[in-house]
Design an enzyme around this catalytic site. Sequence first.
Site, short mmCIF file in Angstrom:
data_model
loop_
_atom_site.label_atom_id
_atom_site.label_comp_id
_atom_site.label_asym_id
_atom_site.label_seq_id
_atom_site.Cartn_x
_atom_site.Cartn_y
_atom_site.Cartn_z
N HIS A 1 0.84 -1.20 0.00
CA HIS A 1 0.00 0.00 0.00
C HIS A 1 0.87 1.25 0.00
O HIS A 1 1.93 1.27 0.62
CB HIS A 1 -0.94 0.01 1.21
CG HIS A 1 -0.25 -0.26 2.51
ND1 HIS A 1 0.04 -1.54 2.93
CD2 HIS A 1 0.20 0.56 3.47
CE1 HIS A 1 0.66 -1.49 4.10
NE2 HIS A 1 0.77 -0.22 4.45
N HIS B 1 0.90 5.15 1.06
CA HIS B 1 0.24 6.18 1.88
C HIS B 1 0.34 7.52 1.16
O HIS B 1 1.41 7.90 0.71
CB HIS B 1 0.95 6.36 3.22
CG HIS B 1 0.87 5.20 4.16
ND1 HIS B 1 -0.05 5.13 5.17
CD2 HIS B 1 1.61 4.06 4.25
CE1 HIS B 1 0.14 4.01 5.87
NE2 HIS B 1 1.14 3.34 5.33
P1 AMP Z 1 1.55 0.31 7.40
O1 AMP Z 1 1.89 0.57 8.82
O2 AMP Z 1 2.36 1.08 6.42
O3 AMP Z 1 1.48 -1.17 7.09
O4 AMP Z 1 0.10 0.89 7.22
C1 AMP Z 1 -1.07 0.16 7.39
C2 AMP Z 1 -2.19 1.16 7.44
O5 AMP Z 1 -3.40 0.49 7.18
C3 AMP Z 1 -2.34 1.88 8.77
O6 AMP Z 1 -2.19 3.27 8.58
C4 AMP Z 1 -3.75 1.50 9.22
O7 AMP Z 1 -4.41 2.54 9.87
C5 AMP Z 1 -4.41 1.14 7.89
N1 AMP Z 1 -5.54 0.23 8.00
C6 AMP Z 1 -5.58 -0.94 8.68
N2 AMP Z 1 -6.79 -1.51 8.53
C7 AMP Z 1 -7.51 -0.70 7.73
C8 AMP Z 1 -8.84 -0.73 7.19
N3 AMP Z 1 -9.67 -1.74 7.46
N4 AMP Z 1 -9.23 0.29 6.40
C9 AMP Z 1 -8.40 1.31 6.13
N5 AMP Z 1 -7.15 1.40 6.57
C10 AMP Z 1 -6.71 0.42 7.38
#
Ligand code: AMP
Length: 138
Positions: free
Chosen positions: A99, A101
């Site tokens: 993903h 950001h």
């Molecule tokens: P990372 O720490 O780069 O792996 O980012 C994962 C991100 O996914 C975090 O910012 C979480 O807040 C986000 N996240 C986790 N579950 C969900 C969800 N169901 N919908 C939207 N964002 C999510």
Amino acid sequence: MDCIFCKIIAGEIPCYKVYEDENTLAFLDVAPCADGHTMVIPKKHAAAFVEMSPEESGELFKAVNIVSNQIMEKMENVTGLTIGMNTYESAGQTVMHTHVHIFPRNENDGGGTTHSIVNNAKSSDSEYLKKISEQLTK
Ligand code: AMP
Ligand code: ZN
């Protein structure tokens, strides 16, 4: 597969969608660091960015560009963006589905820059930089 982002793509978990095309989905982060904090993900599961093909990466970043422009044009008080990915646990990745950001930014948001993520380079000496560049290109 027990992947939360695959479940979002499959419609099994809801999301606040902001963009979708054949290969990509973008939705708001549920725990936003800034208003409009958006996640852009490939529809085909890949645990981390380096596990995608260059072509798939290109499709992902095409969507990142489109969503970035959506945010810049449509959100008030957004004058810049920070765009980034945490790749693997050592870099802070917690959801093992690639993903990107997108963090909307403005001059007064109190946030840092990409330069504040890590600061442990051994040297900026030109010979040292040359050695690393040679290591990466041989
Ligand atoms: P990372 O720490 O780069 O792996 O980012 C994962 C991100 O996914 C975090 O910012 C979480 O807040 C986000 N996240 C986790 N579950 C969900 C969800 N169901 N919908 C939207 N964002 C999510
Ligand atoms: Zn997945």
